[in-house]
Design an enzyme around this catalytic site. Structure first.
Site, PDB file in Angstrom:
ATOM      1  N   GLU A  33       0.829  -1.216   0.000  1.00  0.00           N
ATOM      2  CA  GLU A  33       0.000   0.000   0.000  1.00  0.00           C
ATOM      3  C   GLU A  33       0.858   1.258   0.000  1.00  0.00           C
ATOM      4  OE1 GLU A  33      -2.880  -0.094  -0.863  1.00  0.00           O
ATOM      5  OE2 GLU A  33      -3.302  -2.203  -0.506  1.00  0.00           O
ATOM      6  N   TYR A 116      -5.880   5.537   5.405  1.00  0.00           N
ATOM      7  CA  TYR A 116      -5.999   4.646   4.245  1.00  0.00           C
ATOM      8  C   TYR A 116      -5.234   3.332   4.475  1.00  0.00           C
ATOM      9  CZ  TYR A 116      -5.194   2.745  -0.365  1.00  0.00           C
ATOM     10  OH  TYR A 116      -5.116   1.888  -1.418  1.00  0.00           O
ATOM     11  N   ASP A 134      -9.086   6.247  -1.111  1.00  0.00           N
ATOM     12  CA  ASP A 134      -8.007   6.981  -1.781  1.00  0.00           C
ATOM     13  C   ASP A 134      -8.564   7.647  -3.034  1.00  0.00           C
ATOM     14  OD1 ASP A 134      -8.386   4.969  -3.581  1.00  0.00           O
ATOM     15  OD2 ASP A 134      -6.287   4.398  -3.751  1.00  0.00           O
TER      16      ASP A 134
END
Ligand code: SF4
Length: 343
Positions: A33, A116, A134
Protein backbone atom coordinates in the site's frame (compact mmCIF):
# COMPACT_ATOMS: atom_id res chain seq x y z
CA UNK A 1 -28.43 -6.27 -5.51
CA UNK A 2 -26.77 -3.65 -3.40
CA UNK A 3 -23.54 -1.78 -4.17
CA UNK A 4 -21.28 -4.18 -2.23
CA UNK A 5 -22.77 -7.33 -3.79
CA UNK A 6 -22.49 -5.96 -7.34
CA UNK A 7 -18.92 -4.92 -6.70
CA UNK A 8 -17.86 -8.21 -5.10
CA UNK A 9 -19.41 -10.24 -7.94
CA UNK A 10 -17.47 -8.19 -10.43
CA UNK A 11 -14.28 -8.53 -8.40
CA UNK A 12 -14.45 -12.33 -8.39
CA UNK A 13 -14.03 -12.39 -12.17
CA UNK A 14 -12.17 -9.15 -12.80
CA UNK A 15 -9.91 -8.37 -9.83
CA UNK A 16 -6.29 -7.71 -10.73
CA UNK A 17 -3.74 -10.46 -10.20
CA UNK A 18 -1.08 -8.83 -8.02
CA UNK A 19 1.82 -10.39 -6.10
CA UNK A 20 0.37 -9.66 -2.64
CA UNK A 21 -3.24 -10.55 -3.43
CA UNK A 22 -4.51 -13.37 -1.27
CA UNK A 23 -1.94 -12.60 1.42
CA UNK A 24 -3.13 -11.67 4.90
CA UNK A 25 0.36 -10.77 6.10
CA UNK A 26 0.14 -7.19 7.43
CA UNK A 27 3.79 -6.54 6.59
CA UNK A 28 3.26 -7.36 2.88
CA UNK A 29 0.01 -5.42 2.68
CA UNK A 30 1.66 -2.45 4.38
CA UNK A 31 4.62 -2.41 1.97
CA UNK A 32 2.35 -2.80 -1.05
CA UNK A 33 0.00 0.00 0.00
CA UNK A 34 2.82 2.43 0.73
CA UNK A 35 4.52 1.71 -2.59
CA UNK A 36 1.33 1.91 -4.61
CA UNK A 37 0.16 5.13 -3.05
CA UNK A 38 2.92 6.79 -4.99
CA UNK A 39 3.36 4.86 -8.19
CA UNK A 40 1.45 2.94 -10.84
CA UNK A 41 1.16 -0.84 -10.63
CA UNK A 42 3.36 -1.42 -13.68
CA UNK A 43 6.23 0.60 -12.18
CA UNK A 44 5.75 -0.36 -8.56
CA UNK A 45 5.52 -4.14 -8.87
CA UNK A 46 9.26 -4.50 -9.49
CA UNK A 47 9.96 -2.36 -6.40
CA UNK A 48 7.59 -4.44 -4.29
CA UNK A 49 9.17 -7.72 -5.42
CA UNK A 50 12.73 -6.50 -4.87
CA UNK A 51 11.88 -5.00 -1.50
CA UNK A 52 10.12 -8.07 -0.14
CA UNK A 53 12.70 -10.45 -1.64
CA UNK A 54 15.42 -8.60 0.27
CA UNK A 55 13.32 -8.04 3.43
CA UNK A 56 10.91 -10.95 3.57
CA UNK A 57 9.80 -10.19 7.13
CA UNK A 58 9.36 -7.10 9.22
CA UNK A 59 12.30 -8.24 11.35
CA UNK A 60 14.62 -8.36 8.30
CA UNK A 61 13.43 -4.90 7.37
CA UNK A 62 13.88 -3.49 10.87
CA UNK A 63 17.46 -4.78 11.04
CA UNK A 64 18.53 -3.19 7.73
CA UNK A 65 20.74 -0.10 7.45
CA UNK A 66 18.90 3.04 6.30
CA UNK A 67 21.19 3.40 3.28
CA UNK A 68 20.13 -0.01 2.00
CA UNK A 69 16.44 0.78 2.50
CA UNK A 70 16.76 4.06 0.62
CA UNK A 71 18.74 2.36 -2.12
CA UNK A 72 15.89 -0.11 -2.70
CA UNK A 73 13.47 2.82 -2.66
CA UNK A 74 15.57 4.87 -5.08
CA UNK A 75 13.43 6.25 -7.89
CA UNK A 76 10.09 5.86 -6.10
CA UNK A 77 10.24 9.35 -4.55
CA UNK A 78 8.58 10.29 -1.25
CA UNK A 79 11.61 9.04 0.67
CA UNK A 80 10.10 10.15 3.96
CA UNK A 81 7.65 7.27 3.55
CA UNK A 82 10.51 4.78 3.40
CA UNK A 83 12.16 6.36 6.45
CA UNK A 84 8.87 6.32 8.37
CA UNK A 85 8.27 2.68 7.43
CA UNK A 86 11.72 1.79 8.63
CA UNK A 87 11.15 3.62 11.92
CA UNK A 88 7.81 1.85 12.37
CA UNK A 89 9.24 -1.58 11.57
CA UNK A 90 11.81 -1.05 14.33
CA UNK A 91 9.10 0.22 16.67
CA UNK A 92 6.97 -2.88 16.04
CA UNK A 93 9.94 -5.15 16.65
CA UNK A 94 10.83 -3.38 19.88
CA UNK A 95 7.31 -2.97 21.27
CA UNK A 96 5.16 -5.72 19.73
CA UNK A 97 7.64 -8.58 19.36
CA UNK A 98 7.71 -8.08 15.59
CA UNK A 99 3.94 -8.69 15.21
CA UNK A 100 1.72 -6.05 13.69
CA UNK A 101 -0.86 -4.78 16.21
CA UNK A 102 -4.41 -5.87 15.33
CA UNK A 103 -6.29 -2.97 16.87
CA UNK A 104 -7.24 -0.28 14.32
CA UNK A 105 -6.61 2.63 16.70
CA UNK A 106 -3.16 1.26 17.53
CA UNK A 107 -2.27 0.75 13.84
CA UNK A 108 -3.36 4.31 13.14
CA UNK A 109 -0.95 5.66 15.75
CA UNK A 110 2.08 4.10 14.04
CA UNK A 111 4.35 6.65 12.39
CA UNK A 112 3.67 7.07 8.68
CA UNK A 113 0.44 5.05 8.72
CA UNK A 114 -2.64 7.09 7.92
CA UNK A 115 -6.28 6.17 7.72
CA UNK A 116 -6.00 4.65 4.24
CA UNK A 117 -3.14 2.25 5.02
CA UNK A 118 -4.54 1.39 8.46
CA UNK A 119 -7.89 0.57 6.83
CA UNK A 120 -6.24 -1.65 4.21
CA UNK A 121 -4.27 -3.59 6.83
CA UNK A 122 -7.20 -3.86 9.21
CA UNK A 123 -9.71 -5.01 6.58
CA UNK A 124 -7.48 -7.27 4.46
CA UNK A 125 -5.49 -8.91 7.26
CA UNK A 126 -7.88 -8.85 10.21
CA UNK A 127 -11.33 -8.75 8.55
CA UNK A 128 -12.31 -5.45 10.21
CA UNK A 129 -14.83 -3.25 8.34
CA UNK A 130 -12.76 -0.12 7.76
CA UNK A 131 -13.19 1.49 4.35
CA UNK A 132 -9.91 2.44 2.63
CA UNK A 133 -10.52 5.66 0.75
CA UNK A 134 -8.01 6.98 -1.78
CA UNK A 135 -8.12 8.87 -5.08
CA UNK A 136 -9.64 5.89 -6.91
CA UNK A 137 -12.42 5.61 -4.38
CA UNK A 138 -13.19 9.35 -4.37
CA UNK A 139 -13.54 9.15 -8.13
CA UNK A 140 -15.85 6.14 -8.19
CA UNK A 141 -18.08 7.35 -5.38
CA UNK A 142 -18.31 10.97 -6.54
CA UNK A 143 -19.32 9.79 -10.02
CA UNK A 144 -21.61 7.07 -8.78
CA UNK A 145 -23.60 9.54 -6.69
CA UNK A 146 -22.86 12.58 -8.91
CA UNK A 147 -21.67 14.07 -5.63
CA UNK A 148 -20.03 17.47 -6.03
CA UNK A 149 -18.45 17.69 -2.59
CA UNK A 150 -14.91 18.84 -3.37
CA UNK A 151 -12.37 16.21 -2.39
CA UNK A 152 -9.76 18.78 -1.38
CA UNK A 153 -12.16 20.84 0.71
CA UNK A 154 -12.16 20.67 4.52
CA UNK A 155 -14.86 18.02 4.74
CA UNK A 156 -14.43 16.16 1.42
CA UNK A 157 -12.31 13.30 2.67
CA UNK A 158 -14.41 12.55 5.73
CA UNK A 159 -17.57 12.87 3.62
CA UNK A 160 -16.47 10.15 1.19
CA UNK A 161 -15.03 8.03 3.97
CA UNK A 162 -18.45 8.09 5.62
CA UNK A 163 -20.16 7.00 2.40
CA UNK A 164 -17.66 4.16 1.84
CA UNK A 165 -18.03 3.12 5.46
CA UNK A 166 -21.79 2.74 4.95
CA UNK A 167 -21.31 0.70 1.77
CA UNK A 168 -18.55 -1.65 2.91
CA UNK A 169 -19.32 -5.38 3.12
CA UNK A 170 -19.27 -6.47 6.76
CA UNK A 171 -18.51 -10.05 5.68
CA UNK A 172 -15.71 -9.32 3.20
CA UNK A 173 -14.31 -5.87 3.99
CA UNK A 174 -10.85 -6.60 2.58
CA UNK A 175 -12.23 -7.81 -0.75
CA UNK A 176 -14.60 -4.84 -0.86
CA UNK A 177 -11.72 -2.38 -0.45
CA UNK A 178 -9.59 -4.12 -3.04
CA UNK A 179 -12.54 -4.36 -5.43
CA UNK A 180 -13.26 -0.65 -5.19
CA UNK A 181 -9.59 0.18 -5.79
CA UNK A 182 -9.51 -2.15 -8.80
CA UNK A 183 -12.68 -0.72 -10.26
CA UNK A 184 -11.27 2.80 -9.94
CA UNK A 185 -7.95 1.78 -11.47
CA UNK A 186 -9.21 -0.31 -14.38
CA UNK A 187 -12.80 0.78 -15.21
CA UNK A 188 -13.74 4.10 -13.59
CA UNK A 189 -10.46 5.59 -14.80
CA UNK A 190 -9.64 9.30 -14.51
CA UNK A 191 -9.96 9.79 -18.25
CA UNK A 192 -12.24 7.78 -20.55
CA UNK A 193 -13.95 5.58 -17.94
CA UNK A 194 -15.24 2.30 -19.36
CA UNK A 195 -18.86 2.88 -18.33
CA UNK A 196 -20.31 0.39 -20.82
CA UNK A 197 -18.65 -2.51 -19.03
CA UNK A 198 -18.88 -1.08 -15.52
CA UNK A 199 -20.83 -3.31 -13.11
CA UNK A 200 -22.30 -0.20 -11.47
CA UNK A 201 -23.54 1.46 -14.66
CA UNK A 202 -27.23 0.80 -14.08
CA UNK A 203 -27.09 2.59 -10.74
CA UNK A 204 -24.53 5.28 -11.54
CA UNK A 205 -25.81 8.88 -11.51
CA UNK A 206 -23.06 10.43 -13.64
CA UNK A 207 -23.07 7.96 -16.56
CA UNK A 208 -26.59 8.44 -17.99
CA UNK A 209 -26.08 12.21 -17.94
CA UNK A 210 -22.59 11.94 -19.39
CA UNK A 211 -21.16 13.85 -16.44
CA UNK A 212 -18.26 11.52 -15.62
CA UNK A 213 -15.63 14.16 -16.46
CA UNK A 214 -17.16 16.58 -13.93
CA UNK A 215 -16.23 14.35 -10.98
CA UNK A 216 -14.48 14.33 -8.62
CA UNK A 217 -14.73 18.06 -7.96
CA UNK A 218 -11.53 19.79 -6.84
CA UNK A 219 -11.70 23.25 -5.32
CA UNK A 220 -8.04 24.16 -5.19
CA UNK A 221 -5.63 24.27 -8.07
CA UNK A 222 -2.25 22.84 -7.07
CA UNK A 223 0.35 25.58 -6.70
CA UNK A 224 3.99 24.61 -7.14
CA UNK A 225 6.95 26.70 -6.11
CA UNK A 226 9.65 27.09 -8.77
CA UNK A 227 13.15 26.15 -7.55
CA UNK A 228 16.54 26.06 -9.23
CA UNK A 229 19.06 23.46 -8.06
CA UNK A 230 22.64 23.35 -9.31
CA UNK A 231 24.71 20.19 -9.04
CA UNK A 232 28.41 19.98 -9.64
CA UNK A 233 30.12 16.90 -10.98
CA UNK A 234 33.76 16.78 -9.95
CA UNK A 235 35.14 13.73 -11.67
CA UNK A 236 38.86 13.32 -11.36
CA UNK A 237 40.88 10.07 -11.65
CA UNK A 238 37.63 8.10 -11.64
CA UNK A 239 36.65 9.57 -8.27
CA UNK A 240 33.66 11.84 -7.65
CA UNK A 241 32.61 14.06 -4.77
CA UNK A 242 29.24 13.47 -3.11
CA UNK A 243 27.49 14.40 0.12
CA UNK A 244 24.68 13.01 2.24
CA UNK A 245 21.63 15.21 2.58
CA UNK A 246 20.76 16.12 6.12
CA UNK A 247 18.11 18.37 7.63
CA UNK A 248 14.53 18.37 6.46
CA UNK A 249 13.17 17.75 3.00
CA UNK A 250 12.01 14.90 0.83
CA UNK A 251 15.51 13.80 -0.16
CA UNK A 252 16.87 13.69 3.39
CA UNK A 253 19.19 10.73 3.88
CA UNK A 254 19.93 10.35 0.16
CA UNK A 255 23.24 11.28 -1.45
CA UNK A 256 23.82 14.00 -4.01
CA UNK A 257 26.52 15.95 -5.80
CA UNK A 258 27.71 19.20 -4.23
CA UNK A 259 24.62 21.40 -4.50
CA UNK A 260 23.87 25.11 -4.55
CA UNK A 261 20.30 26.33 -4.84
CA UNK A 262 19.22 29.46 -6.71
CA UNK A 263 19.11 30.87 -10.21
CA UNK A 264 22.81 31.84 -10.36
CA UNK A 265 25.22 32.60 -13.18
CA UNK A 266 28.56 30.80 -13.49
CA UNK A 267 30.62 33.44 -11.67
CA UNK A 268 28.26 33.40 -8.69
CA UNK A 269 28.22 29.61 -8.67
CA UNK A 270 32.02 29.43 -8.63
CA UNK A 271 32.05 31.85 -5.68
CA UNK A 272 29.33 29.89 -3.85
CA UNK A 273 31.07 26.54 -4.34
CA UNK A 274 34.22 28.04 -2.88
CA UNK A 275 32.34 29.63 0.01
CA UNK A 276 30.13 26.66 0.90
CA UNK A 277 32.38 23.70 0.04
CA UNK A 278 35.88 25.17 -0.17
CA UNK A 279 36.05 24.08 -3.82
CA UNK A 280 38.45 25.89 -6.15
CA UNK A 281 37.87 25.51 -9.87
CA UNK A 282 39.04 27.13 -13.05
CA UNK A 283 36.54 25.84 -15.58
CA UNK A 284 32.85 25.43 -14.77
CA UNK A 285 30.76 24.09 -17.62
CA UNK A 286 27.00 23.48 -17.78
CA UNK A 287 26.39 19.99 -19.13
CA UNK A 288 22.64 19.46 -18.92
CA UNK A 289 19.32 20.62 -17.49
CA UNK A 290 16.17 18.77 -16.51
CA UNK A 291 12.80 19.80 -15.14
CA UNK A 292 11.07 17.74 -12.51
CA UNK A 293 7.69 18.33 -10.91
CA UNK A 294 7.24 17.25 -7.33
CA UNK A 295 3.94 17.62 -5.48
CA UNK A 296 4.71 21.13 -4.27
CA UNK A 297 7.74 22.18 -6.27
CA UNK A 298 8.75 22.62 -9.87
CA UNK A 299 12.46 21.88 -10.02
CA UNK A 300 14.83 23.28 -12.63
CA UNK A 301 17.91 21.11 -12.12
CA UNK A 302 21.16 22.23 -13.73
CA UNK A 303 24.19 19.99 -13.91
CA UNK A 304 27.67 21.43 -14.14
CA UNK A 305 31.07 19.83 -14.39
CA UNK A 306 34.45 21.05 -13.21
CA UNK A 307 36.82 18.10 -13.65
CA UNK A 308 39.78 19.73 -11.94
CA UNK A 309 38.02 21.29 -8.98
CA UNK A 310 39.71 20.62 -5.65
CA UNK A 311 38.88 21.24 -2.05
CA UNK A 312 41.26 23.89 -0.71
CA UNK A 313 43.90 22.29 1.52
CA UNK A 314 43.06 24.45 4.53
CA UNK A 315 39.39 23.50 4.42
CA UNK A 316 37.77 20.60 6.29
CA UNK A 317 35.23 19.30 3.81
CA UNK A 318 31.95 17.51 4.43
CA UNK A 319 32.21 15.97 0.96
CA UNK A 320 32.93 12.29 0.44
CA UNK A 321 35.23 11.06 -2.31
CA UNK A 322 34.01 7.81 -3.85
CA UNK A 323 35.16 5.76 -6.84
CA UNK A 324 32.87 6.13 -9.88
CA UNK A 325 32.44 2.35 -9.85
CA UNK A 326 30.85 2.52 -6.37
CA UNK A 327 28.08 4.99 -7.26
CA UNK A 328 25.62 2.09 -7.34
CA UNK A 329 26.13 1.55 -3.60
CA UNK A 330 24.63 4.91 -2.68
CA UNK A 331 20.95 5.97 -2.87
CA UNK A 332 20.49 9.14 -4.97
CA UNK A 333 17.33 11.06 -5.99
CA UNK A 334 16.01 9.99 -9.39
CA UNK A 335 17.26 13.00 -11.44
CA UNK A 336 20.79 12.33 -10.16
CA UNK A 337 20.55 8.61 -10.92
CA UNK A 338 19.58 9.48 -14.48
CA UNK A 339 22.41 11.99 -14.79
CA UNK A 340 25.09 9.76 -13.29
CA UNK A 341 24.04 6.79 -15.43
CA UNK A 342 24.20 8.73 -18.68
CA UNK A 343 26.84 7.27 -20.99
S1 SF4 B 1 -20.66 3.87 -14.79
FE1 SF4 B 1 -18.85 4.98 -15.42
S2 SF4 B 1 -18.75 6.78 -14.12
FE2 SF4 B 1 -20.22 5.36 -13.18
S3 SF4 B 1 -19.00 4.24 -11.69
FE3 SF4 B 1 -19.00 3.05 -13.59
S4 SF4 B 1 -17.17 3.69 -14.74
FE4 SF4 B 1 -17.54 5.19 -13.10
Amino acid sequence: MDFASVLLNWYRENGRVLPWRGSHDPYLIWVSEVIFQQTRIEQGTGYFLRFTARFSTIVDFAEAEEDEVLKLWQGLGYYSRARNMHYTARHICENYEGKFPRDFGTILKLKGIGDYTASCISSICFGEPHAAVDGNVYRVLSRFYADNTSIDGPTGKSHFKRIAQELISRERPGDFNEALMDLGATVCKPRSPLCKICPLNLLCKAYPRNLQAEFPVKALALKRTAMVINYLLVNSNDQILIQKRTGKGIWKGLYELPMISGDLGKLDLVAEYEEQYGLKMDNLKEVSRVKQNLTHAELDIRFYSAPNAEVKPDRISSLLTIPVGKIENYPFPKPLVDFLNKP
